[in-house]
Write an enzyme that holds these catalytic residues in place. Sequence first.
Site, PDB file in Angstrom:
ATOM      1  N   CYS A 125      -8.945  -5.339   4.468  1.00  0.00           N
ATOM      2  CA  CYS A 125      -8.021  -6.376   4.000  1.00  0.00           C
ATOM      3  C   CYS A 125      -8.589  -7.780   4.169  1.00  0.00           C
ATOM      4  O   CYS A 125      -8.010  -8.755   3.697  1.00  0.00           O
ATOM      5  CB  CYS A 125      -6.688  -6.268   4.725  1.00  0.00           C
ATOM      6  SG  CYS A 125      -5.994  -4.620   4.582  1.00  0.00           S
ATOM      7  N   CYS A 158       8.007  -3.378   5.569  1.00  0.00           N
ATOM      8  CA  CYS A 158       6.724  -3.096   4.921  1.00  0.00           C
ATOM      9  C   CYS A 158       6.529  -4.057   3.758  1.00  0.00           C
ATOM     10  O   CYS A 158       7.473  -4.361   3.030  1.00  0.00           O
ATOM     11  CB  CYS A 158       6.705  -1.669   4.386  1.00  0.00           C
ATOM     12  SG  CYS A 158       7.094  -0.442   5.645  1.00  0.00           S
ATOM     13  N   VAL A 209       3.544  -3.509  -2.627  1.00  0.00           N
ATOM     14  CA  VAL A 209       2.245  -3.089  -3.154  1.00  0.00           C
ATOM     15  C   VAL A 209       2.171  -3.636  -4.567  1.00  0.00           C
ATOM     16  O   VAL A 209       3.047  -3.365  -5.378  1.00  0.00           O
ATOM     17  CB  VAL A 209       2.117  -1.554  -3.159  1.00  0.00           C
ATOM     18  CG1 VAL A 209       0.793  -1.139  -3.787  1.00  0.00           C
ATOM     19  CG2 VAL A 209       2.239  -1.007  -1.746  1.00  0.00           C
ATOM     20  N   LYS A 244       4.637  -9.823   2.406  1.00  0.00           N
ATOM     21  CA  LYS A 244       5.965  -9.213   2.268  1.00  0.00           C
ATOM     22  C   LYS A 244       6.460  -9.349   0.830  1.00  0.00           C
ATOM     23  O   LYS A 244       6.928  -8.368   0.256  1.00  0.00           O
ATOM     24  CB  LYS A 244       6.945  -9.884   3.239  1.00  0.00           C
ATOM     25  CG  LYS A 244       8.355  -9.318   3.167  1.00  0.00           C
ATOM     26  CD  LYS A 244       8.425  -8.002   3.891  1.00  0.00           C
ATOM     27  CE  LYS A 244       9.516  -7.094   3.378  1.00  0.00           C
ATOM     28  NZ  LYS A 244       9.317  -6.568   2.042  1.00  0.00           N
ATOM     29  N   HIS A 250       0.366  -6.680  -1.527  1.00  0.00           N
ATOM     30  CA  HIS A 250      -0.951  -6.756  -0.915  1.00  0.00           C
ATOM     31  C   HIS A 250      -2.024  -6.113  -1.767  1.00  0.00           C
ATOM     32  O   HIS A 250      -2.519  -5.034  -1.480  1.00  0.00           O
ATOM     33  CB  HIS A 250      -0.880  -6.091   0.466  1.00  0.00           C
ATOM     34  CG  HIS A 250      -2.139  -6.210   1.263  1.00  0.00           C
ATOM     35  ND1 HIS A 250      -3.087  -7.187   1.050  1.00  0.00           N
ATOM     36  CD2 HIS A 250      -2.591  -5.469   2.294  1.00  0.00           C
ATOM     37  CE1 HIS A 250      -4.074  -7.019   1.911  1.00  0.00           C
ATOM     38  NE2 HIS A 250      -3.806  -5.983   2.677  1.00  0.00           N
TER      39      HIS A 250
END
Lengths: 488, 401
Positions: B88, B214, B217, B342, B346
């Site tokens: 990352c 989480c 995406v 958030k 990501h």
Amino acid sequence: MIGIQAFGGYVPRYRLDRQLIYQSMGWMAPGNKAHCRGEKAVAGFDEDSITMAVAASLDAMCNCDRSRIDSLCFASTCLPFKERLNAGIIKTALGLKNEISAADFSSGLRSGTTALLHALDSIKAKRSRSTLLCAADNRLGKPASPQEIIFGDAGAAFLVGDENVVAEFKGSYSTTHDFVDHYRGEFAKYDRQWEDRWIRDVGLTHLIPEAFNGFLQKYGKQISEYNKIVYPCHDRTARKTINNLMGIAPEMEQDNLQERIGDSGSAHALVMLVKALENAVAGERILVLSFGNGCDVLDFEVTFAIEHPSASKHISGWLNDRIELNNYTKYLVWRNILPVEEGLRSEEDLWTRWSLLWRKRNEILALRGTRCKQCGTVQYPPQRVCVNDECGAIDEMEEYGFSDKTGIIASYTGDNLASSFNPPAIYGQIEFEGGGKYMFDFADCELDALSTGMPVKMSFRKKYHDPRRDISGYFWKAVPSKETTTDG
Amino acid sequence: MAKGIRDKIAIIGMGCTRFGERWESGAEDLMVESFTECLADAGIERKEIQAAYLGCYNDEVNIGKSAVPLAKTLKLPFIPVTRLENYCATATEAFRAACYAVASGAYDIALALGVEKLKDAGYGGLPGGAGAGVDAFMAGANATAPGAFAQLATAYAAKHGITMEQIKHALAHVSVKSHANGALNKKAHLRKVITEEQVLAAPMIAYPLGLFDCCGVSDGSAAAIVTTTDIARAIKPKEEIISVKSIQIAATSGEESISTNWDGSYFATTRRAAMQAYEEAAIKNPRQEISMMEVHDCFSITEFVTMEDLFISPEGSACDDVLNGLFDLNGGIPCQVDGGLKCFGHPVGASGLRMLYAMYEQLLERVPEERKVHNARLGLTHNLGGRPHQNVAAICIIGRG
């Protein structure tokens, strides 16, 4: 004196109430109600005959020096590999030395006792000084079949040698008949059987007494000279007939564990023998018979060595360490009977690289790491360069085993995203007593019962299944210790 | 002793795509989108770029290996183009490479571009693959990212003697705050305001992390063009110069995963990288000097413990600082001012540059009043690549002048 030096057992933690099976499948086969007393032991989704045999072997060997073992026998009718020595996987997992003979015994339901006879013969012939024999089975019955209800999963193991024996081998007798009560063809997943009345009247109640009598005649013994008679036969009517025919008094009859485990196939006579030895006292005579295309009869006399304290759980320790599997469909999924959608995440190709596994066999299959000879830091996986910042020694490592070490949970989670047959997938960091840490899957536990600091023991399990090549890979998982009730 | 690159490098242009489930766009489209904005902002010609660095993490469902996809897509004229990958921290690595290339004197102007197309995986979460080696599935735990990070919470609770309810309460505040910021940002993926009750009632993903703990995406791309501070002042004589104060990376030595020195409740790498970054940037008291932050909030617990690992919150007091609103948009040190991972999601290879973009636009006061951080002087970005027990941490500090 040749005989059994140590004995151990394994019963999977999960138990399925037979009534649950009947509630789901009784509509299809109402007659199965007759088999529905008690519960059956069910291997977890990550267990098979190899992992259960490893667990039973670890239980049997817990007071022994493994480096003395020079021969290994494994018996099962559910061998995970048709080609690849299954006992070889067990040998590696147990960390036994390379200079060892190993063999799989299979197909016959009495392959467990056949392997035991082979082990005893090797000692007698001085081909081996110490033989480990393990057996485990997890046979499948089709949904709605009697076998689905009757069969259970378990394992047993014995260390056989010529000194310090707890049960001396006194003699044996065998018969062989191509009596086909149960069979599985080359690609069969499920057990098949012929009519149960024929099995009972022509098989069990005829061939079992025939073997008992053959043995007694050969050695000039009476059945009444024996304290325990061990023979696996789930059929209550047949047992009654056999006990009457042979004069087996109720106190002589070893419980067949049908209501707590079920018929564990090639392992079952040995599972019952372990149970019998648990409570045996010096001087007792035990007669063991197994049935499967004929019979093996083995005679043992218990010695004073039986009184040495043992850390083994044998069978009773496992019987009390249980979790109720209160879900029949989960059982069907675990046994790959009911296909389920595991999600696209599960469709990645898990292709075992054999050359890699060969290099890492001790790391992966034996859970061996390293200890730095310079600073003593214990590390897993094996390292070339010491992780201790103040040491950093290169190539100063010695092998260090973790599979027999207790650990504690340093952190954990229950993961609903990970592909699993028992979601949530529970895993976490384990710190080992004596040093070393690693992240492991946890087995046989529930998220709500976990906390940091809880002790765990290591258990050899199936790590992954590769459906394209129809094989499983193995690794170790952490099993959180559970408080158990007393009694057996 | 090397002095680092403080005040040697300036960012003269940045671009950032809208992040989200960009079903209509491939990685090529995203690269062109961020690059076009970046180039226009820099006010230079494409041919003035002398070297380029591509950050892209995932091989499996993306553009594949090498830097060729960037060179080809942007038609870069046979200049050196290099691909970087470091979990990352990938985009920050691309930025670092561009800065170092210029700082070394090898080039005057360099491009860093990060891109990730995740939403061709076919399922939620990050795509699988051999991220941890070809044998990863043969040993260890069948762990996903949320499950690996969730364990920070159980270890943190055990270490500091606080209950999971207290942690969950603080984690809910972390996510509520980020969603409040993300809702104001047109480039964010998730733009809904959420409540603490919603967070606590959400389905469990990996205990104790629920759905709102989480990050999203998504697909996205971000880019930066860097040069020396002298050249920047020559190109943009009338504008505020945003210069690089420090870039630091710390990769695990294996200590956390192999030895028993690490208790599982913090990031050893972030602590190391932070110390180095503050030294390079000549920051003595980060809690007083840092104006705002974009940290790696792949999960709420990651952001939570990172507040301590960056030495912003004293050890054991992240709960108090979070609940007291220190990191809210109107707090003392606003964190995730654009909505963070958030709300942006990501896209691994783009995130570090997206974070820098958020700091850059605030430092230049280019954001609407409603989401402005006032008097921002120094912005910190932080990436955490890998998993708590084995990872690489990357920190950048940029500022005015």
